[in-house]
Design a protein around this motif. Structure first.
Motif, PDB file in Angstrom:
ATOM      1  N   GLY A   9      10.108  10.758  -6.225  1.00 57.53           N
ATOM      2  CA  GLY A   9       9.434   9.833  -5.317  1.00 57.53           C
ATOM      3  C   GLY A   9      10.430   9.103  -4.434  1.00 57.53           C
ATOM      4  N   VAL A  13      10.050   2.099  -3.287  1.00 54.22           N
ATOM      5  CA  VAL A  13      10.867   1.735  -4.448  1.00 54.22           C
ATOM      6  C   VAL A  13      11.891   2.832  -4.771  1.00 54.22           C
ATOM      7  CG1 VAL A  13      10.808   1.140  -6.903  1.00 54.22           C
ATOM      8  CG2 VAL A  13       9.082   0.209  -5.338  1.00 54.22           C
ATOM      9  N   GLU A  32      10.795  14.415  -3.255  1.00 56.89           N
ATOM     10  CA  GLU A  32       9.646  13.734  -2.657  1.00 56.89           C
ATOM     11  C   GLU A  32       8.590  14.761  -2.261  1.00 56.89           C
ATOM     12  OE1 GLU A  32       8.307  10.650  -1.910  1.00 56.89           O
ATOM     13  OE2 GLU A  32       6.750  11.831  -0.897  1.00 56.89           O
ATOM     14  N   ARG A  33       7.360  14.455  -2.626  1.00 59.16           N
ATOM     15  CA  ARG A  33       6.230  15.361  -2.352  1.00 59.16           C
ATOM     16  C   ARG A  33       5.998  15.577  -0.848  1.00 59.16           C
ATOM     17  NH1 ARG A  33       0.676  13.250  -4.719  1.00 59.16           N
ATOM     18  NH2 ARG A  33       1.163  11.572  -3.282  1.00 59.16           N
ATOM     19  N   ARG A  34       6.042  14.490  -0.077  1.00 56.04           N
ATOM     20  CA  ARG A  34       5.738  14.599   1.360  1.00 56.04           C
ATOM     21  C   ARG A  34       6.908  15.216   2.127  1.00 56.04           C
ATOM     22  NH1 ARG A  34       4.864   8.519   2.579  1.00 56.04           N
ATOM     23  NH2 ARG A  34       6.629   8.576   1.183  1.00 56.04           N
ATOM     24  N   ALA A  51       3.263  -7.212   3.484  1.00 57.18           N
ATOM     25  CA  ALA A  51       3.902  -8.520   3.518  1.00 57.18           C
ATOM     26  C   ALA A  51       5.168  -8.470   2.669  1.00 57.18           C
ATOM     27  CB  ALA A  51       2.948  -9.582   2.983  1.00 57.18           C
ATOM     28  N   ARG A 106       5.084  -0.117   6.974  1.00 56.96           N
ATOM     29  CA  ARG A 106       5.448   0.673   5.791  1.00 56.96           C
ATOM     30  C   ARG A 106       6.284   1.886   6.203  1.00 56.96           C
ATOM     31  NH1 ARG A 106       3.310   1.702   0.481  1.00 56.96           N
ATOM     32  NH2 ARG A 106       1.634   0.191   0.700  1.00 56.96           N
ATOM     33  N   LEU A 130       6.528  17.126  -7.921  1.00 60.09           N
ATOM     34  CA  LEU A 130       6.748  17.308  -9.358  1.00 60.09           C
ATOM     35  C   LEU A 130       5.471  17.846  -9.995  1.00 60.09           C
ATOM     36  CD1 LEU A 130       8.623  16.924 -11.854  1.00 60.09           C
ATOM     37  CD2 LEU A 130       7.477  14.733 -12.215  1.00 60.09           C
ATOM     38  N   ASP A 161       7.264   7.588  -8.528  1.00 59.62           N
ATOM     39  CA  ASP A 161       6.275   8.394  -7.820  1.00 59.62           C
ATOM     40  C   ASP A 161       4.895   7.748  -7.790  1.00 59.62           C
ATOM     41  OD1 ASP A 161       6.312   8.887 -10.569  1.00 59.62           O
ATOM     42  OD2 ASP A 161       5.883  11.025 -10.398  1.00 59.62           O
ATOM     43  N   ALA A 166       3.294  11.621 -11.504  1.00 59.00           N
ATOM     44  CA  ALA A 166       3.320  12.896 -12.236  1.00 59.00           C
ATOM     45  C   ALA A 166       4.354  12.844 -13.355  1.00 59.00           C
ATOM     46  CB  ALA A 166       3.637  14.045 -11.270  1.00 59.00           C
ATOM     47  N   ASP A 317       5.258   1.127  -8.844  1.00 60.10           N
ATOM     48  CA  ASP A 317       3.844   1.336  -9.158  1.00 60.10           C
ATOM     49  C   ASP A 317       3.635   2.351 -10.281  1.00 60.10           C
ATOM     50  OD1 ASP A 317       3.191  -0.439  -7.151  1.00 60.10           O
ATOM     51  OD2 ASP A 317       1.817   0.918  -6.102  1.00 60.10           O
ATOM     52  N   GLY A 327       0.142  -9.717  -2.410  1.00 57.79           N
ATOM     53  CA  GLY A 327       1.143  -9.088  -1.553  1.00 57.79           C
ATOM     54  C   GLY A 327       2.490  -8.978  -2.244  1.00 57.79           C
ATOM     55  N   GLY A 329       3.282  -6.168  -4.729  1.00 51.76           N
ATOM     56  CA  GLY A 329       3.564  -4.892  -5.390  1.00 51.76           C
ATOM     57  C   GLY A 329       4.924  -4.318  -5.009  1.00 51.76           C
ATOM     58  N   MET A 330       5.184  -4.223  -3.719  1.00 52.06           N
ATOM     59  CA  MET A 330       6.482  -3.722  -3.261  1.00 52.06           C
ATOM     60  C   MET A 330       7.594  -4.719  -3.594  1.00 52.06           C
ATOM     61  SD  MET A 330       7.789  -3.484   0.676  1.00 52.06           S
ATOM     62  CE  MET A 330       7.108  -5.105   0.970  1.00 52.06           C
ATOM     63  N   ASN A 331       7.316  -5.985  -3.397  1.00 52.16           N
ATOM     64  CA  ASN A 331       8.328  -7.010  -3.690  1.00 52.16           C
ATOM     65  C   ASN A 331       8.778  -6.912  -5.147  1.00 52.16           C
ATOM     66  OD1 ASN A 331       8.652  -8.960  -1.249  1.00 52.16           O
ATOM     67  ND2 ASN A 331       6.466  -8.547  -1.322  1.00 52.16           N
TER      68      ASN A 331
HETATM   69  P1  FAD Z   1       4.592   4.479  -3.555  1.00 49.49           P
HETATM   70  O1  FAD Z   1       4.788   3.637  -2.351  1.00 49.49           O
HETATM   71  O2  FAD Z   1       3.223   4.937  -3.898  1.00 49.49           O
HETATM   72  O3  FAD Z   1       5.554   5.747  -3.401  1.00 49.49           O
HETATM   73  C1  FAD Z   1       5.492   6.841  -4.284  1.00 49.49           C
HETATM   74  C2  FAD Z   1       6.181   8.021  -3.649  1.00 49.49           C
HETATM   75  O4  FAD Z   1       6.205   9.096  -4.575  1.00 49.49           O
HETATM   76  C3  FAD Z   1       5.469   8.519  -2.397  1.00 49.49           C
HETATM   77  O5  FAD Z   1       6.389   8.771  -1.376  1.00 49.49           O
HETATM   78  C4  FAD Z   1       4.782   9.795  -2.873  1.00 49.49           C
HETATM   79  O6  FAD Z   1       4.620  10.756  -1.844  1.00 49.49           O
HETATM   80  C5  FAD Z   1       5.748  10.268  -3.938  1.00 49.49           C
HETATM   81  N1  FAD Z   1       5.113  11.115  -4.963  1.00 49.49           N
HETATM   82  C6  FAD Z   1       3.918  10.932  -5.564  1.00 49.49           C
HETATM   83  N2  FAD Z   1       3.664  11.912  -6.448  1.00 49.49           N
HETATM   84  C7  FAD Z   1       4.738  12.736  -6.419  1.00 49.49           C
HETATM   85  C8  FAD Z   1       5.068  13.952  -7.097  1.00 49.49           C
HETATM   86  N3  FAD Z   1       4.220  14.506  -7.994  1.00 49.49           N
HETATM   87  N4  FAD Z   1       6.260  14.530  -6.832  1.00 49.49           N
HETATM   88  C9  FAD Z   1       7.112  13.989  -5.911  1.00 49.49           C
HETATM   89  N5  FAD Z   1       6.841  12.854  -5.227  1.00 49.49           N
HETATM   90  C10 FAD Z   1       5.661  12.233  -5.478  1.00 49.49           C
HETATM   91  N6  FAD Z   1       2.931  -4.822  -1.717  1.00 49.49           N
HETATM   92  C11 FAD Z   1       3.606  -5.854  -1.160  1.00 49.49           C
HETATM   93  O7  FAD Z   1       4.693  -6.206  -1.633  1.00 49.49           O
HETATM   94  N7  FAD Z   1       3.105  -6.527  -0.082  1.00 49.49           N
HETATM   95  C12 FAD Z   1       1.904  -6.199   0.473  1.00 49.49           C
HETATM   96  O8  FAD Z   1       1.478  -6.824   1.445  1.00 49.49           O
HETATM   97  C13 FAD Z   1       1.162  -5.130  -0.091  1.00 49.49           C
HETATM   98  N8  FAD Z   1      -0.047  -4.799   0.409  1.00 49.49           N
HETATM   99  C14 FAD Z   1      -0.742  -3.773  -0.151  1.00 49.49           C
HETATM  100  C15 FAD Z   1      -2.006  -3.462   0.337  1.00 49.49           C
HETATM  101  C16 FAD Z   1      -2.752  -2.448  -0.226  1.00 49.49           C
HETATM  102  C17 FAD Z   1      -4.121  -2.130   0.318  1.00 49.49           C
HETATM  103  C18 FAD Z   1      -2.220  -1.725  -1.330  1.00 49.49           C
HETATM  104  C19 FAD Z   1      -3.010  -0.623  -1.975  1.00 49.49           C
HETATM  105  C20 FAD Z   1      -0.968  -2.031  -1.827  1.00 49.49           C
HETATM  106  C21 FAD Z   1      -0.220  -3.052  -1.254  1.00 49.49           C
HETATM  107  N9  FAD Z   1       1.048  -3.401  -1.743  1.00 49.49           N
HETATM  108  C22 FAD Z   1       1.734  -4.447  -1.197  1.00 49.49           C
HETATM  109  C23 FAD Z   1       1.635  -2.681  -2.898  1.00 49.49           C
HETATM  110  C24 FAD Z   1       2.630  -1.621  -2.447  1.00 49.49           C
HETATM  111  O9  FAD Z   1       2.001  -0.729  -1.569  1.00 49.49           O
HETATM  112  C25 FAD Z   1       3.163  -0.855  -3.652  1.00 49.49           C
HETATM  113  O10 FAD Z   1       3.505  -1.722  -4.685  1.00 49.49           O
HETATM  114  C26 FAD Z   1       4.382  -0.033  -3.268  1.00 49.49           C
HETATM  115  O11 FAD Z   1       4.082   0.908  -2.284  1.00 49.49           O
HETATM  116  C27 FAD Z   1       4.943   0.680  -4.499  1.00 49.49           C
HETATM  117  O12 FAD Z   1       6.018   1.492  -4.137  1.00 49.49           O
HETATM  118  P2  FAD Z   1       6.382   2.765  -4.991  1.00 49.49           P
HETATM  119  O13 FAD Z   1       7.575   3.359  -4.301  1.00 49.49           O
HETATM  120  O14 FAD Z   1       6.472   2.412  -6.411  1.00 49.49           O
HETATM  121  O15 FAD Z   1       5.135   3.746  -4.855  1.00 49.49           O
END
Ligand code: FAD
Ligand code: E1W
Length: 466
Positions: A9, A13, A32-34, A51, A106, A130, A161, A166, A317, A327, A329-331
């Motif tokens: 992923g 994060v 990365e999947r995409r 945010a 984003r 994956l 991811d 996965a 996540d 706001g 989750g990413m933070n």
């Molecule tokens: P993701 O951003 O989901 O990234 C996962 C990555 O893994 C992706 O690139 C995906 O393509 C890849 N992946 C998935 N499966 C596989 C696989 N099998 N093999 C290889 N790659 C794979 N957070 C904030 O801090 N502030 C906000 O304002 C905020 N607003 C939000 C609003 C909404 C409507 C939502 C739903 C969430 C919001 N969040 C916010 C939360 C934030 O989006 C997440 O916490 C954050 O994106 C988590 O990052 P991540 O890298 O863990 O996961």
């Protein structure tokens, strides 16, 4: 220790963790999947924003990205509440402009993080999903878009991811992680308010037509997070640097209004005409966006364990998806990345101990922000709140000014500080009890016994570190 690390992923994060680990000398491979969004575009070109608050900025600062992201971020001073009768009020988030949050794209943020990861030496493999893990042979199995398999030897793997991880599924196949997903009974839909020059003049109210002729960029106040609270549902809008806003409609899945009944773009127009009338003329493609964009699902993910010995660890996540209403989750995920890089950097050769310590430090904080994010939804939706609630909010500000570093509103601790979420949660409970005690039976601020307030605060709340 093994200096090779594989990440699954390259979202927000994963890309930050890859950057921080590569900067600390690890040989980092990322799958990365995409496809690479810098070549193929991001999410079909939809501009989605988030945010960014102090915890997120800290991660970017450590990675050396503060200036680059600072160029793209739009300041949000407070929430702009849009009442049903059309009047608006700005409620400041912090004390002054030193306490604000920022709206960032984003896609732009992800692309900057991918650049940083590669510049630090990480190798990112795009279009690799994956599909499974052979734990005995320490091999990850990936499939590309054509379905061609690829195996990658990975003695140590970090799963970033996302909520549908996965790697989590592959870990669960080896050892139960105690996974529990609590769905929220509400979903969401993303819509767009274009930059003012792109809104057809015919649909605009006269005041906005004049602003359009003047050449204004934004159709609403840019430096705010806009909220239309409507009791059991709401809309929000965050600004994008190029002049548009991303609107998110949060509705229950069932009931009325709910996604089961608001099914088509035409249904959505009728809902907006009734409940979000001032926003409607600003969303020219409402029907098209509503029909084309998926309805997102929301919920909280809890796991009893995030790691498999020294072999695999989940972050972001993938480990602790939460509802978005604070706001954070990413933070929170950026805090994970910083903490993990530090622990692995300092772990002589015991990855298992580093992973266990990561979970020990982060799990109480993930649980705390999960709970606070759920609580915030209720507060958000009825911010047209009752008199006793408003009195407590006013009192909270007064006490914050009287007792700086001691009585600090929970929103401030979460958003403007890096105090552990668990500390913000615990102190928040104590503060709520104090506010309830002081305001019981009172109708105005000047009836509150401030000497009593000072005593309660000194008794129950130790001074915060600097
Ligand atoms: P993701 O951003 O989901 O990234 C996962 C990555 O893994 C992706 O690139 C995906 O393509 C890849 N992946 C998935 N499966 C596989 C696989 N099998 N093999 C290889 N790659 C794979 N957070 C904030 O801090 N502030 C906000 O304002 C905020 N607003 C939000 C609003 C909404 C409507 C939502 C739903 C969430 C919001 N969040 C916010 C939360 C934030 O989006 C997440 O916490 C954050 O994106 C988590 O990052 P991540 O890298 O863990 O996961
Ligand atoms: C913030 C998606 C999202 C992101 C956010 C917030 C909210 C509501 C939502 C919480 C807030 C910034 N909030 N805003 N006003 N009061 N609480 O602070 O990120 Cl829905």
């Amino acid at each position: 220790m093994n200096r090779e690390i594989t990440l699954v992923g390259a979202g927000l994060v994963g890309a930050l963790a890859a950057t921080l680990l590569a900067q600390r000398g690890f040989a980092v491979s990322v799958f990365e999947r995409r496809q690479d969004p810098r070549i193929h575009g991001f999410l079909g070109g939809r501009s989605i924003n988030l945010a960014l608050a102090e915890r997120g900025w800290h991660g970017l600062r450590v990675a050396g990205l503060q200036d680059r992201i600072g160029q793209l971020a739009v300041m949000m001073r407070g929430r702009m509440v849009h009442h049903l009768d059309g009047h608006t009020e700005l409620l400041r988030y912090g004390r002054d402009d030193s306490q604000v949050i920022w709206s960032v794209s984003r896609g732009a943020l992800n692309m900057a993080l991918l650049d940083a990861a590669e510049a630090a030496g990480a190798r990112i493999h795009f279009g690799q999903r994956l599909a499974g893990m052979d734990w005995k042979g320490s091999a990850l199995q990936f499939l590309d878009d054509a379905g061609t398999p690829r195996s990658h030897a990975a003695p140590v793997v970090i799963g970033a991811d996302g909520a549908g991880s996965a790697l989590r599924a592959a870990m669960t196949a080896a050892t139960a992680l105690g996974e529990r997903f609590e769905p929220l009974e509400h979903g969401y839909k993303e819509l767009e308010i274009p930059k003012l020059s792109d809104i057809p003049a015919a649909t605009l109210p006269p005041a906005l037509s004049r602003q359009q002729e003047r050449g204004d960029l934004f159709a609403m106040e840019p430096n705010a997070l806009h909220i239309w609270p409507r009791g059991n549902y709401m809309c929000i809008a965050l600004p994008n640097a190029e002049g548009s806003f991303t609107v998110t409609l949060f509705l229950p899945n069932a009931g009325n209004p709910g996604f089961a009944n608001v099914r088509t773009g035409a249904d959505a127009r009728a809902l907006f005409a009734r409940d979000f009338a001032d926003a409607l003329p600003l969303i020219p493609d409402l029907e098209r966006d509503f029909d084309a964009n998926p309805t997102g699902i929301l919920g909280t993910l809890y796991l009893d364990r995030w790691h498999l010995h020294g072999r695999a660890l989940l972050i972001g996540d993938a480990a602790h998806a939460i509802v978005p209403f604070h706001g954070q989750g990413m933070n929170c995920g950026f805090e994970d990345a910083v903490e993990l890089a530090e622990l692995l950097h300092n772990a002589a050769n015991d990855t298992a101990a580093a992973f266990a310590e990561f979970q020990r430090r982060r799990k109480p904080n993930a649980d705390a922000i999960a709970a606070m994010a759920l609580e915030n939804y209720v507060e958000m939706r009825d911010s047209v709140a009752d008199a006793s609630f408003l009195l407590m909010r006013a009192l909270e500000r007064q006490l914050a000014a009287r007792k700086p570093g001691r009585f600090v509103p929970r929103y401030w601790m979460v958003t403007f500080s890096r105090l552990p979420y668990s500390v913000a949660f615990r102190r928040g409970e104590i503060q709520s009890a104090i506010l309830r005690e002081l305001s019981a039976g009172k109708t105005a601020l000047d009836q509150v016994d401030l000497a009593h307030a000072d005593r309660l605060i000194d008794e129950r709340l130790a001074p915060l570190p600097n």
